[in-house]
Design a protein around this motif. Structure first.
Motif, PDB file in Angstrom:
ATOM      1  N   UNK A  83       0.822  -1.221   0.000  1.00  0.00           N
ATOM      2  CA  UNK A  83       0.000   0.000   0.000  1.00  0.00           C
ATOM      3  C   UNK A  83       0.849   1.260   0.000  1.00  0.00           C
ATOM      4  N   UNK A  84       1.913   1.248   0.762  1.00  0.00           N
ATOM      5  CA  UNK A  84       2.774   2.429   0.883  1.00  0.00           C
ATOM      6  C   UNK A  84       3.298   2.879  -0.477  1.00  0.00           C
ATOM      7  N   UNK A  85       3.722   1.915  -1.288  1.00  0.00           N
ATOM      8  CA  UNK A  85       4.313   2.239  -2.590  1.00  0.00           C
ATOM      9  C   UNK A  85       3.357   2.063  -3.764  1.00  0.00           C
ATOM     10  N   UNK A  86       2.080   1.798  -3.459  1.00  0.00           N
ATOM     11  CA  UNK A  86       1.043   1.640  -4.487  1.00  0.00           C
ATOM     12  C   UNK A  86       1.402   0.567  -5.514  1.00  0.00           C
ATOM     13  N   UNK A  87       1.899  -0.564  -5.001  1.00  0.00           N
ATOM     14  CA  UNK A  87       2.272  -1.677  -5.872  1.00  0.00           C
ATOM     15  C   UNK A  87       1.484  -2.909  -5.467  1.00  0.00           C
ATOM     16  N   UNK A  88       1.157  -3.711  -6.483  1.00  0.00           N
ATOM     17  CA  UNK A  88       0.492  -4.988  -6.261  1.00  0.00           C
ATOM     18  C   UNK A  88       1.316  -6.036  -7.001  1.00  0.00           C
ATOM     19  N   UNK A  89       1.675  -7.085  -6.273  1.00  0.00           N
ATOM     20  CA  UNK A  89       2.434  -8.187  -6.864  1.00  0.00           C
ATOM     21  C   UNK A  89       1.530  -9.403  -6.970  1.00  0.00           C
ATOM     22  N   UNK A  90       1.452  -9.946  -8.166  1.00  0.00           N
ATOM     23  CA  UNK A  90       0.694 -11.181  -8.380  1.00  0.00           C
ATOM     24  C   UNK A  90       1.714 -12.264  -8.706  1.00  0.00           C
ATOM     25  N   UNK A  91       1.853 -13.222  -7.799  1.00  0.00           N
ATOM     26  CA  UNK A  91       2.735 -14.358  -8.012  1.00  0.00           C
ATOM     27  C   UNK A  91       1.872 -15.480  -8.541  1.00  0.00           C
ATOM     28  N   UNK A  92       2.202 -15.963  -9.721  1.00  0.00           N
ATOM     29  CA  UNK A  92       1.317 -16.958 -10.315  1.00  0.00           C
ATOM     30  C   UNK A  92       2.102 -18.058 -10.995  1.00  0.00           C
ATOM     31  N   UNK A  93       1.611 -19.266 -10.830  1.00  0.00           N
ATOM     32  CA  UNK A  93       2.232 -20.400 -11.485  1.00  0.00           C
ATOM     33  C   UNK A  93       1.219 -21.340 -12.082  1.00  0.00           C
ATOM     34  N   UNK A  94      -0.048 -21.062 -11.898  1.00  0.00           N
ATOM     35  CA  UNK A  94      -1.098 -21.926 -12.428  1.00  0.00           C
ATOM     36  C   UNK A  94      -2.116 -21.059 -13.161  1.00  0.00           C
ATOM     37  N   UNK A  95      -2.405 -21.402 -14.385  1.00  0.00           N
ATOM     38  CA  UNK A  95      -3.322 -20.608 -15.206  1.00  0.00           C
ATOM     39  C   UNK A  95      -4.746 -20.650 -14.689  1.00  0.00           C
ATOM     40  N   UNK A  96      -5.128 -21.719 -13.988  1.00  0.00           N
ATOM     41  CA  UNK A  96      -6.530 -21.878 -13.618  1.00  0.00           C
ATOM     42  C   UNK A  96      -6.986 -20.976 -12.479  1.00  0.00           C
TER      43      UNK A  96
END
Length: 181
Positions: free
Chosen positions: A155-168
């Protein structure tokens, strides 16, 4: 298509530098193998991706075999080839940090030999090449191969990280991001 027609700037395969951050409400990083400093939560799985040539009847087709020592075949985008991987042979090492890329013989022969009884046409598969990548996995998922998507919000840096390894998990992830935005 919706993104192109919206008020969203989409950068693919580009490094986004922090000074640009001030120009945006949020920056969303969709990550498969490169992480900021979240090493205490994740581990790296070194994986071989084997490129194969299949008969043209396989064009644009994916297969996942989930019978025991499963394997999968996916089109290798932008080419006429496919990627094949095996849950047994393609995963090479798990550690707390990225591993040096090995110089080793491909697992192609082992993957084909273990998979051809499920899909006999694989006997005709031709080896093209192979490469290595690092997957991000949760520390708790070494045994069950879960690479479910995780969203971490800074929230502080207005960043969102999406860690993904499965398409479903894409629909559920999209709904979660909508809630955040």
């Amino acid at each position: 298509k919706k993104i192109r027609n919206s008020n969203v700037n989409l950068f693919l395969n580009k490094k986004f530098i922090d000074p640009l951050q001030k120009d945006y409400d949020f920056v969303i990083y969709c990550i498969y193998s490169d992480t900021p400093n979240f090493e205490n939560k994740f581990e790296y799985q070194l994986v071989e991706k084997t490129i194969i040539k299949l008969p043209s009847s396989f064009k644009n087709k994916s297969y996942v075999f989930v019978d025991g020592k499963f394997f999968n075949i996916d089109p290798y985008l932008g080419t006429s080839n496919h990627l094949i991987s095996s849950v047994i042979f393609s995963k090479l090492k798990i550690s707390n940090q990225k591993q040096k890329i090995p110089k080793r013989k491909s697992v192609f022969a082992k993957v084909i030999k273990s998979s051809e009884r499920f899909l006999p046409i694989l006997k005709k598969a031709k080896y093209v090449n192979h490469f290595y990548t690092h997957r991000i996995i949760k520390k708790s998922s070494k045994k069950n191969d879960s690479r479910l998507t995780e969203i971490i919000r800074d929230k502080k840096n207005k960043k969102i990280y999406i860690f993904s390894g499965k398409w479903n998990s894409v629909i559920e992830t999209t709904n979660e991001i909508k809630k955040i935005l």
